[in-house]
Write a protein that holds these residues in place. Structure first.
Motif, PDB file in Angstrom:
ATOM      1  N   MET A  33       0.835  -1.169   0.000  1.00 21.39           N
ATOM      2  CA  MET A  33       0.000   0.000   0.000  1.00 21.39           C
ATOM      3  C   MET A  33       0.887   1.241   0.000  1.00 21.39           C
ATOM      4  N   LYS A  34       0.676   2.159  -0.940  1.00 23.97           N
ATOM      5  CA  LYS A  34       1.440   3.395  -0.988  1.00 23.97           C
ATOM      6  C   LYS A  34       1.044   4.277   0.186  1.00 23.97           C
TER       7      LYS A  34
ATOM      8  N   LYS B  69      -3.595   7.487   4.590  1.00 24.05           N
ATOM      9  CA  LYS B  69      -3.519   8.211   5.855  1.00 24.05           C
ATOM     10  C   LYS B  69      -4.909   8.422   6.446  1.00 24.05           C
ATOM     11  N   GLU B  70      -5.894   8.698   5.598  1.00 19.04           N
ATOM     12  CA  GLU B  70      -7.268   8.843   6.074  1.00 19.04           C
ATOM     13  C   GLU B  70      -7.779   7.532   6.673  1.00 19.04           C
ATOM     14  N   ILE B  71      -7.472   6.420   6.022  1.00 17.46           N
ATOM     15  CA  ILE B  71      -7.894   5.105   6.520  1.00 17.46           C
ATOM     16  C   ILE B  71      -7.250   4.826   7.875  1.00 17.46           C
ATOM     17  N   GLU B  72      -5.955   5.096   7.979  1.00 17.82           N
ATOM     18  CA  GLU B  72      -5.261   4.889   9.242  1.00 17.82           C
ATOM     19  C   GLU B  72      -5.841   5.775  10.345  1.00 17.82           C
ATOM     20  N   ALA B  73      -6.207   7.020  10.003  1.00 14.98           N
ATOM     21  CA  ALA B  73      -6.803   7.930  10.983  1.00 14.98           C
ATOM     22  C   ALA B  73      -8.178   7.428  11.424  1.00 14.98           C
ATOM     23  N   GLU B  74      -8.950   6.864  10.498  1.00 13.29           N
ATOM     24  CA  GLU B  74     -10.263   6.325  10.846  1.00 13.29           C
ATOM     25  C   GLU B  74     -10.139   5.110  11.759  1.00 13.29           C
ATOM     26  N   ILE B  75      -9.144   4.270  11.520  1.00 11.71           N
ATOM     27  CA  ILE B  75      -8.906   3.111  12.389  1.00 11.71           C
ATOM     28  C   ILE B  75      -8.501   3.593  13.785  1.00 11.71           C
ATOM     29  N   GLU B  76      -7.626   4.584  13.832  1.00 12.71           N
ATOM     30  CA  GLU B  76      -7.206   5.143  15.120  1.00 12.71           C
ATOM     31  C   GLU B  76      -8.398   5.756  15.858  1.00 12.71           C
ATOM     32  N   LYS B  77      -9.263   6.440  15.118  1.00 14.88           N
ATOM     33  CA  LYS B  77     -10.452   7.037  15.722  1.00 14.88           C
ATOM     34  C   LYS B  77     -11.354   5.956  16.332  1.00 14.88           C
ATOM     35  N   LEU B  78     -11.480   4.830  15.638  1.00 16.46           N
ATOM     36  CA  LEU B  78     -12.267   3.711  16.177  1.00 16.46           C
ATOM     37  C   LEU B  78     -11.674   3.199  17.487  1.00 16.46           C
TER      38      LEU B  78
ATOM     39  N   ALA C 213     -17.956   4.505   7.532  1.00 21.31           N
ATOM     40  CA  ALA C 213     -17.007   5.467   6.969  1.00 21.31           C
ATOM     41  C   ALA C 213     -15.699   4.776   6.577  1.00 21.31           C
ATOM     42  N   LEU C 214     -15.238   3.869   7.435  1.00 28.18           N
ATOM     43  CA  LEU C 214     -14.015   3.123   7.136  1.00 28.18           C
ATOM     44  C   LEU C 214     -14.211   2.243   5.900  1.00 28.18           C
ATOM     45  N   GLY C 215     -15.334   1.568   5.819  1.00 23.26           N
ATOM     46  CA  GLY C 215     -15.624   0.723   4.657  1.00 23.26           C
ATOM     47  C   GLY C 215     -15.646   1.520   3.370  1.00 23.26           C
ATOM     48  N   LEU C 216     -16.227   2.722   3.401  1.00 24.06           N
ATOM     49  CA  LEU C 216     -16.273   3.571   2.208  1.00 24.06           C
ATOM     50  C   LEU C 216     -14.866   3.988   1.783  1.00 24.06           C
ATOM     51  N   SER C 217     -14.040   4.344   2.750  1.00 23.12           N
ATOM     52  CA  SER C 217     -12.650   4.723   2.440  1.00 23.12           C
ATOM     53  C   SER C 217     -11.865   3.541   1.872  1.00 23.12           C
ATOM     54  N   LEU C 218     -12.043   2.361   2.453  1.00 24.43           N
ATOM     55  CA  LEU C 218     -11.338   1.172   1.956  1.00 24.43           C
ATOM     56  C   LEU C 218     -11.794   0.813   0.540  1.00 24.43           C
ATOM     57  N   LEU C 219     -13.092   0.891   0.291  1.00 25.22           N
ATOM     58  CA  LEU C 219     -13.609   0.588  -1.041  1.00 25.22           C
ATOM     59  C   LEU C 219     -13.098   1.591  -2.063  1.00 25.22           C
ATOM     60  N   SER C 220     -13.047   2.851  -1.684  1.00 30.57           N
ATOM     61  CA  SER C 220     -12.501   3.885  -2.562  1.00 30.57           C
ATOM     62  C   SER C 220     -11.034   3.594  -2.888  1.00 30.57           C
ATOM     63  N   TYR C 221     -10.270   3.208  -1.879  1.00 31.05           N
ATOM     64  CA  TYR C 221      -8.863   2.860  -2.089  1.00 31.05           C
ATOM     65  C   TYR C 221      -8.725   1.684  -3.062  1.00 31.05           C
ATOM     66  N   ILE C 222      -9.532   0.661  -2.857  1.00 31.26           N
ATOM     67  CA  ILE C 222      -9.480  -0.523  -3.721  1.00 31.26           C
ATOM     68  C   ILE C 222      -9.798  -0.155  -5.161  1.00 31.26           C
ATOM     69  N   PHE C 223     -10.863   0.629  -5.372  1.00 28.31           N
ATOM     70  CA  PHE C 223     -11.233   1.030  -6.727  1.00 28.31           C
ATOM     71  C   PHE C 223     -10.124   1.843  -7.387  1.00 28.31           C
TER      72      PHE C 223
ATOM     73  N   LEU D 198     -23.159   3.214  -5.808  1.00 28.90           N
ATOM     74  CA  LEU D 198     -23.807   3.182  -4.502  1.00 28.90           C
ATOM     75  C   LEU D 198     -23.490   1.849  -3.837  1.00 28.90           C
ATOM     76  N   SER D 199     -22.636   1.901  -2.822  1.00 27.28           N
ATOM     77  CA  SER D 199     -22.235   0.692  -2.111  1.00 27.28           C
ATOM     78  C   SER D 199     -23.002   0.588  -0.798  1.00 27.28           C
ATOM     79  N   LEU D 200     -22.789  -0.489  -0.093  1.00 22.78           N
ATOM     80  CA  LEU D 200     -23.371  -0.642   1.238  1.00 22.78           C
ATOM     81  C   LEU D 200     -22.856   0.430   2.201  1.00 22.78           C
ATOM     82  N   PHE D 201     -21.692   0.982   1.913  1.00 22.97           N
ATOM     83  CA  PHE D 201     -21.058   1.958   2.783  1.00 22.97           C
ATOM     84  C   PHE D 201     -21.442   3.391   2.463  1.00 22.97           C
ATOM     85  N   GLY D 202     -21.965   3.638   1.279  1.00 20.46           N
ATOM     86  CA  GLY D 202     -22.322   4.984   0.860  1.00 20.46           C
ATOM     87  C   GLY D 202     -22.036   5.177  -0.624  1.00 20.46           C
ATOM     88  N   LEU D 203     -22.188   6.411  -1.082  1.00 19.52           N
ATOM     89  CA  LEU D 203     -22.026   6.750  -2.486  1.00 19.52           C
ATOM     90  C   LEU D 203     -20.576   7.100  -2.794  1.00 19.52           C
ATOM     91  N   LEU D 204     -20.039   6.500  -3.852  1.00 18.83           N
ATOM     92  CA  LEU D 204     -18.676   6.785  -4.308  1.00 18.83           C
ATOM     93  C   LEU D 204     -18.719   7.417  -5.689  1.00 18.83           C
TER      94      LEU D 204
END
Length: 100
Positions: free
Chosen positions: A1-2, A8-17, A44-54, A85-91
């Protein structure tokens, strides 16, 4: 992962959890309230991860070059923006588009 902005947003969301979970350990909130708050963060984390994957998949497709049909390269229309439109929200997704 670059080490990208999205990573960094994903890592921040995990830390927030984790911080949220620590706070819940000593709180007197009802279980359903705790569950609701955790679920919101997981969405929110799922949406960020899905965005990263795409984004990674699209980068891989672009790196592969122009697709061919019957050995002939397809004409590139440029990047096309579409919504998913994913289960996590709109991308909003930008992907290459080609004339068939």
């Amino acid at each position: 992962m670059k080490n990208s902005r999205l990573q960094k947003e994903i890592e921040a969301e995990i830390e927030k959890l984790m911080v949220m979970a620590e706070g819940f350990c000593s709180s007197k909130l009802a279980a359903h309230t705790i569950e609701k708050n955790i679920f919101k963060q997981l969405l929110a984390l799922g949406l960020s991860l899905l965005s990263y994957i795409f984004k990674q998949r699209i980068a891989h497709l672009i790196a592969q070059g122009t697709p061919k049909k019957d050995g002939v390269p397809l004409l590139n229309k440029g990047l096309e923006t579409c919504q998913y439109l994913s289960l996590f929200g709109l991308l909003q997704i930008q992907r290459p588009s080609y004339w068939d």
